[in-house]
Design an enzyme around this catalytic site. Structure first.
Site, PDB file in Angstrom:
ATOM      1  N   GLY A  11       0.403  -1.246   0.071  1.00 14.76           N
ATOM      2  CA  GLY A  11       0.135   0.340   0.057  1.00 14.76           C
ATOM      3  C   GLY A  11       0.485   1.176   0.200  1.00 14.76           C
ATOM      4  O   GLY A  11       1.622   1.179   0.726  1.00 14.76           O
ATOM      5  N   ARG A  21      13.258  10.251  -3.549  1.00 11.70           N
ATOM      6  CA  ARG A  21      14.330  11.543  -3.452  1.00 11.70           C
ATOM      7  C   ARG A  21      15.751  11.117  -2.661  1.00 11.70           C
ATOM      8  O   ARG A  21      16.709  11.546  -3.656  1.00 11.70           O
ATOM      9  CB  ARG A  21      13.407  12.925  -3.224  1.00 11.70           C
ATOM     10  CG  ARG A  21      14.008  14.081  -3.531  1.00 11.70           C
ATOM     11  CD  ARG A  21      13.422  14.983  -3.424  1.00 11.70           C
ATOM     12  NE  ARG A  21      14.555  16.599  -2.912  1.00 11.70           N
ATOM     13  CZ  ARG A  21      14.770  16.703  -1.890  1.00 11.70           C
ATOM     14  NH1 ARG A  21      14.691  16.049  -0.987  1.00 11.70           N
ATOM     15  NH2 ARG A  21      15.545  17.472  -1.964  1.00 11.70           N
ATOM     16  N   ARG A  72       0.583  -5.315  -5.141  1.00 12.79           N
ATOM     17  CA  ARG A  72       1.111  -5.999  -3.988  1.00 12.79           C
ATOM     18  C   ARG A  72       1.090  -7.126  -5.251  1.00 12.79           C
ATOM     19  O   ARG A  72      -0.077  -7.843  -5.675  1.00 12.79           O
ATOM     20  CB  ARG A  72      -0.456  -6.195  -3.141  1.00 12.79           C
ATOM     21  CG  ARG A  72      -0.284  -5.533  -2.216  1.00 12.79           C
ATOM     22  CD  ARG A  72      -1.053  -5.316  -1.086  1.00 12.79           C
ATOM     23  NE  ARG A  72      -1.526  -5.198  -0.010  1.00 12.79           N
ATOM     24  CZ  ARG A  72      -1.900  -3.922   0.731  1.00 12.79           C
ATOM     25  NH1 ARG A  72      -3.148  -3.797  -0.499  1.00 12.79           N
ATOM     26  NH2 ARG A  72      -1.685  -2.447   1.538  1.00 12.79           N
ATOM     27  N   ASP A 103       5.567  -4.753   5.935  1.00  8.29           N
ATOM     28  CA  ASP A 103       6.175  -6.412   6.813  1.00  8.29           C
ATOM     29  C   ASP A 103       6.430  -6.781   5.143  1.00  8.29           C
ATOM     30  O   ASP A 103       7.087  -7.774   4.676  1.00  8.29           O
ATOM     31  CB  ASP A 103       6.133  -6.444   7.929  1.00  8.29           C
ATOM     32  CG  ASP A 103       4.798  -6.708   7.584  1.00  8.29           C
ATOM     33  OD1 ASP A 103       3.727  -6.428   6.333  1.00  8.29           O
ATOM     34  OD2 ASP A 103       3.972  -7.421   8.378  1.00  8.29           O
ATOM     35  N   GLY A 104       5.340  -7.631   4.251  1.00  5.72           N
ATOM     36  CA  GLY A 104       4.637  -7.705   3.043  1.00  5.72           C
ATOM     37  C   GLY A 104       6.646  -8.241   2.140  1.00  5.72           C
ATOM     38  O   GLY A 104       7.091  -8.708   1.696  1.00  5.72           O
ATOM     39  N   THR A 125       4.931   2.514   5.363  1.00  9.98           N
ATOM     40  CA  THR A 125       3.536   2.455   5.757  1.00  9.98           C
ATOM     41  C   THR A 125       1.993   3.241   6.480  1.00  9.98           C
ATOM     42  O   THR A 125       2.951   3.450   7.441  1.00  9.98           O
ATOM     43  CB  THR A 125       3.405   0.488   5.874  1.00  9.98           C
ATOM     44  OG1 THR A 125       2.000   0.329   6.112  1.00  9.98           O
ATOM     45  CG2 THR A 125       3.950   0.097   6.884  1.00  9.98           C
ATOM     46  N   ASP A 127       0.439   2.416   8.863  1.00  7.73           N
ATOM     47  CA  ASP A 127       0.257   1.280   9.420  1.00  7.73           C
ATOM     48  C   ASP A 127       0.505   1.541  10.883  1.00  7.73           C
ATOM     49  O   ASP A 127       0.212   0.928  12.212  1.00  7.73           O
ATOM     50  CB  ASP A 127       0.103  -0.328   8.980  1.00  7.73           C
ATOM     51  CG  ASP A 127      -1.443  -0.371   8.013  1.00  7.73           C
ATOM     52  OD1 ASP A 127      -2.199   0.551   7.588  1.00  7.73           O
ATOM     53  OD2 ASP A 127      -1.297  -1.622   7.174  1.00  7.73           O
ATOM     54  N   ASP A 129       3.167  -0.560  11.498  1.00  2.77           N
ATOM     55  CA  ASP A 129       3.462  -1.581  12.508  1.00  2.77           C
ATOM     56  C   ASP A 129       4.232  -2.467  12.180  1.00  2.77           C
ATOM     57  O   ASP A 129       3.859  -3.962  11.830  1.00  2.77           O
ATOM     58  CB  ASP A 129       2.150  -2.782  11.491  1.00  2.77           C
ATOM     59  CG  ASP A 129       1.504  -3.035   9.931  1.00  2.77           C
ATOM     60  OD1 ASP A 129       2.628  -2.435   9.995  1.00  2.77           O
ATOM     61  OD2 ASP A 129       0.644  -3.622   9.463  1.00  2.77           O
ATOM     62  N   ARG A 171      -5.002  -2.087   9.083  1.00  2.00           N
ATOM     63  CA  ARG A 171      -5.068  -3.305   9.192  1.00  2.00           C
ATOM     64  C   ARG A 171      -5.311  -4.098  10.008  1.00  2.00           C
ATOM     65  O   ARG A 171      -5.998  -3.714  11.095  1.00  2.00           O
ATOM     66  CB  ARG A 171      -3.098  -3.920   8.343  1.00  2.00           C
ATOM     67  CG  ARG A 171      -3.662  -5.119   7.598  1.00  2.00           C
ATOM     68  CD  ARG A 171      -2.482  -5.647   6.762  1.00  2.00           C
ATOM     69  NE  ARG A 171      -1.725  -4.659   5.984  1.00  2.00           N
ATOM     70  CZ  ARG A 171      -2.371  -5.171   4.586  1.00  2.00           C
ATOM     71  NH1 ARG A 171      -3.308  -5.737   3.423  1.00  2.00           N
ATOM     72  NH2 ARG A 171      -2.287  -4.638   3.296  1.00  2.00           N
ATOM     73  N   LYS A 213     -23.173  16.590  27.370  1.00  2.00           N
ATOM     74  CA  LYS A 213     -22.498  16.254  26.653  1.00  2.00           C
ATOM     75  C   LYS A 213     -23.654  15.500  25.985  1.00  2.00           C
ATOM     76  O   LYS A 213     -23.272  13.978  25.598  1.00  2.00           O
ATOM     77  CB  LYS A 213     -21.502  15.132  26.884  1.00  2.00           C
ATOM     78  CG  LYS A 213     -20.551  15.406  25.690  1.00  2.00           C
ATOM     79  CD  LYS A 213     -18.952  14.791  25.894  1.00  2.00           C
ATOM     80  CE  LYS A 213     -17.926  14.970  24.479  1.00  2.00           C
ATOM     81  NZ  LYS A 213     -16.998  14.558  24.831  1.00  2.00           N
ATOM     82  N   LYS A 243     -24.728   7.130  13.836  1.00  2.00           N
ATOM     83  CA  LYS A 243     -23.927   7.634  12.677  1.00  2.00           C
ATOM     84  C   LYS A 243     -22.317   6.640  11.977  1.00  2.00           C
ATOM     85  O   LYS A 243     -21.818   6.996  13.149  1.00  2.00           O
ATOM     86  CB  LYS A 243     -23.679   8.763  11.770  1.00  2.00           C
ATOM     87  CG  LYS A 243     -25.905   9.461  11.946  1.00  2.00           C
ATOM     88  CD  LYS A 243     -25.379   9.108  10.283  1.00  2.00           C
ATOM     89  CE  LYS A 243     -27.184  10.186  10.785  1.00  2.00           C
ATOM     90  NZ  LYS A 243     -28.135   9.808   9.286  1.00  2.00           N
TER      91      LYS A 243
HETATM   92  O1  F6P Z   1      -1.667  -1.059   4.792  1.00  2.57           O
HETATM   93  C1  F6P Z   1      -2.004   0.034   4.417  1.00  2.57           C
HETATM   94  C2  F6P Z   1      -3.499  -0.206   3.732  1.00  2.57           C
HETATM   95  O2  F6P Z   1      -3.951   1.701   3.714  1.00  2.57           O
HETATM   96  C3  F6P Z   1      -4.625  -0.798   5.934  1.00  2.57           C
HETATM   97  O3  F6P Z   1      -4.413   0.309   6.248  1.00  2.57           O
HETATM   98  C4  F6P Z   1      -5.449  -1.208   4.626  1.00  2.57           C
HETATM   99  O4  F6P Z   1      -5.862  -2.193   5.578  1.00  2.57           O
HETATM  100  C5  F6P Z   1      -4.917  -1.579   3.569  1.00  2.57           C
HETATM  101  O5  F6P Z   1      -3.110  -1.781   2.859  1.00  2.57           O
HETATM  102  C6  F6P Z   1      -5.890  -1.140   2.771  1.00  2.57           C
HETATM  103  O6  F6P Z   1      -5.534  -1.529   0.912  1.00  2.57           O
HETATM  104  P1  F6P Z   1      -6.030  -2.029   0.229  1.00  2.57           P
HETATM  105  O7  F6P Z   1      -5.616  -0.597  -0.660  1.00  2.57           O
HETATM  106  O8  F6P Z   1      -5.207  -3.046  -1.066  1.00  2.57           O
HETATM  107  O9  F6P Z   1      -7.149  -1.694  -0.252  1.00  2.57           O
END
Ligand code: F6P
Length: 319
Positions: A11, A21, A72, A103-104, A125, A127, A129, A171, A213, A243
């Site tokens: 992603g 750059r 990917r 990580d992938g 990323t 995330d 993570d 994720r 509130k 909502k």
């Molecule tokens: O890893 C980045 C991320 O945006 C995650 O937060 C999310 O779960 C995933 O990629 C969404 O992936 P895609 O863009 O393939 O739908």
């Protein structure tokens, strides 16, 4: 080491262009030829290389997305795909590869290093993570985007006395939810790393309404489940006008923040320096405010830690 290549994978994240750059300019500064690989590992398999110059990365420091584009790539996970990629790399005379991704992407980079192509990773990323670093490029911008969106939702939530469940990305990690929730003053934050219970969320909304509130913001990490389901449960169990807003890919775009530009510039240059020094099979990272590097093996271990003290602090500040 004469020629290196750089690719972005997985992603996209704000700051990837700034990192490209930095890799290109630092590479040229250190006397290397630098080429870009289009479309991540797919481009490596297809031999989709572009020559990079000082000018080719001009005017991108502030742009979201990635000029090299990203995919990917399932084929690259196979031995056949990796062999095809290595053949293309050899044909092009590439001696080393810098991979900007999650990580992938580093699992793939590790395989290439084992098979003879020195690779170095830069964590990119939204995330945040990845186990081997306290920071991944794009996280700060994504959090700022989410906070800005939540602030806007809060305006209308207040006008209509509504409860809003706001689902954010991440994720399996709750970092974006935790930071965005804390910074936007959410009444509840639901993340995979901490126990959660809709009854508790409802109690907190009720406590708020007792002191007058009449609106609430609940931030939910996508790793916990669907915001719509949580919203429906709150509506059904407590009858609040609820909502749901899913921020989605909005969080992946936009100009990188100053912090992301700083991290991307430093990490990009560090990756090149490590490569010139003969390092391989490692990811650049941040620990205690300093740049470090960790083996891909360590970096892809699934032990990313969230700071739960922030979670408890956020709960105590939104009573
Ligand atoms: O890893 C980045 C991320 O945006 C995650 O937060 C999310 O779960 C995933 O990629 C969404 O992936 P895609 O863009 O393939 O739908």
């Amino acid at each position: 080491m004469k020629k290196i290549a750089v690719l972005t994978s997985g992603g996209d994240a704000p700051g990837m262009n700034t990192a490209i750059r930095a890799v290109v300019r630092r590479g040229i500064f250190r006397g290397l030829d630098v080429c870009g690989v289009k479309n991540g590992y797919k481009g490596l398999i297809d031999g989709n290389f572009v020559s990079m110059s000082l000018g080719s990365v001009g005017d991108i420091i502030h742009r979201g997305g990635t000029i090299l584009q990203s995919t990917r790539c399932e084929e690259f996970k196979t031995v056949k795909g990796q062999q095809r990629a290595l053949k293309e790399v050899e044909k092009e005379g590439i001696d080393g590869l810098i991979v900007i991704g999650g990580d992938g992407s580093f699992k793939g980079a590790r395989k290439l290093t084992i098979k003879g192509l020195p690779a170095i990773g830069i964590p990119g990323t939204i995330d945040n993570d990845i186990a081997g670093t306290e920071y991944t490029i794009g996280f700060d911008t994504a959090v700022n985007t989410a906070v800005e969106a939540i602030d806007k939702i809060r305006d209308t939530a207040a006008s209509h006395e509504r409860t809003y469940v706001i689902e954010v990305m991440g994720r399996d990690a709750g970092d974006i939810a935790l930071w965005a929730g804390m910074c936007a003053g959410a009444e509840s934050i639901i993340i995979p790393e901490a126990h959660h219970d809709v009854e508790d969320v409802i109690d907190r909304i009720k406590q708020g309404s007792k002191r007058g509130k009449m609106h609430s913001i609940i931030v939910v990490a996508e790793g916990v489940g669907k915001g719509t389901e949580i919203g429906n449960m709150i509506k059904e169990k407590a009858g609040f006008d609820t909502k749901v807003a899913i921020l989605g890919h909005l969080q992946r775009g936009g100009a990188p923040s100053a912090y992301d530009r700083m991290m991307s510039s430093q990490m990009g240059a560090k990756a090149v320096d490590l490569m010139v020094e003969g390092e391989k099979g490692v990811m650049v990272g941040l620990k205690n405010g300093r740049l470090i590097h960790t083996s891909f093996e360590e970096a892809v271990k699934e032990s990313h830690m969230i700071d739960l003290s922030l979670y408890h602090l956020a709960r105590s500040l939104s009573i």
